[in-house]
Design a protein around this motif. Sequence first.
Motif, short mmCIF file in Angstrom:
data_model
loop_
_atom_site.label_atom_id
_atom_site.label_comp_id
_atom_site.label_asym_id
_atom_site.label_seq_id
_atom_site.Cartn_x
_atom_site.Cartn_y
_atom_site.Cartn_z
N GLU A 104 0.80 -1.22 0.00
CA GLU A 104 0.00 0.00 0.00
C GLU A 104 0.84 1.28 0.00
OE1 GLU A 104 -3.82 1.91 2.41
OE2 GLU A 104 -2.76 0.15 3.18
N GLU A 105 1.91 1.27 0.77
CA GLU A 105 2.74 2.47 0.87
C GLU A 105 3.52 2.77 -0.41
OE1 GLU A 105 6.89 1.22 2.81
OE2 GLU A 105 5.19 0.68 4.08
N SER A 106 3.50 1.83 -1.37
CA SER A 106 4.27 2.02 -2.60
C SER A 106 3.52 2.78 -3.67
CB SER A 106 4.69 0.65 -3.17
OG SER A 106 3.54 -0.04 -3.68
N ILE A 107 2.22 3.02 -3.49
CA ILE A 107 1.39 3.60 -4.54
C ILE A 107 1.93 4.96 -5.00
CG2 ILE A 107 -0.90 4.45 -5.13
CD1 ILE A 107 -2.05 2.39 -3.20
N THR A 108 2.26 5.83 -4.06
CA THR A 108 2.70 7.18 -4.41
C THR A 108 3.96 7.18 -5.25
OG1 THR A 108 1.75 8.05 -2.36
CG2 THR A 108 3.36 9.43 -3.50
N ARG A 109 4.91 6.32 -4.92
CA ARG A 109 6.21 6.32 -5.60
C ARG A 109 6.27 5.40 -6.81
NH1 ARG A 109 10.89 4.89 -2.32
NH2 ARG A 109 12.06 6.26 -3.70
N PHE A 110 5.42 4.36 -6.83
CA PHE A 110 5.53 3.35 -7.89
C PHE A 110 4.23 3.13 -8.67
CE2 PHE A 110 8.74 2.31 -4.72
CZ PHE A 110 9.88 2.16 -5.50
N GLY A 111 3.16 3.81 -8.30
CA GLY A 111 1.88 3.61 -8.96
C GLY A 111 1.82 4.21 -10.35
N ALA A 112 0.67 4.02 -11.01
CA ALA A 112 0.46 4.53 -12.37
C ALA A 112 0.80 6.01 -12.44
CB ALA A 112 -0.99 4.29 -12.78
#
Length: 230
Positions: free
Chosen positions: A100-108
């Motif tokens: 969940e914490e990866s969305i900002t840095r690795f998301g679309a």
Amino acid sequence: FLKKAEAALGYKIDILSGHEEARLVFKGCARTLPPSEKRRLIVDIGGASTELIIGEGLEAERCESFRIGCVNTSIRFFQDGRITAKSIERAVLACQAELEESITRFGAGNYEEASVRRHFGAMSDIARASGWSDGTVTLEHLERIRKQLLEAKDVKNIRFDGLKEDRKEVIAGGLAVLLAVYKTLGIETMRPASGALRVGLLYDLLGRVSDKDTRDITVEKHDERRSDRP
């Protein structure tokens, strides 16, 4: 163990951190994938961890390691070999919570194309052998594999064209990790990447002896990105 191993080998042994492993994985994959100027997301799914790396050219810009893999997820949620809709759902949700914490840095929006290493090869082989694609895998393909696993009900009953025998026991855990990665990061399709850690490490060592230490290059790129932020 390290002291005895160093004495036997005659060389100092370095232990790789999760971040260092991710950096080397990106370097290895970038060396073996077709050249591209696009920002790439590389996902490396191992037995006990999954690395996410974004970079351009041959150098990683950001990387993170998460404690979910095909083996530890399979042991946690499918230890008895039985595969149910509830066990798959619980496994996917647990992996999504970890990511969940990866969305900002690795998301679309953070990358333009995506590739994946290691356990993904099994999914790619199934997609190719089943005639679904040339080896690229979409979320729809993963859902088809999920459906067939539910029909099998037990690891012993798994039958997939293209699936190696030693992958049967961990395919449910690997599928859960992949479903979580696709859904969490908004990925539509990924293709398999080769190379990874061993290739990246060889090129990294080559750079050190040729006065082009790629560790310094990665740090410089990271510092440049930080200085550009408002």
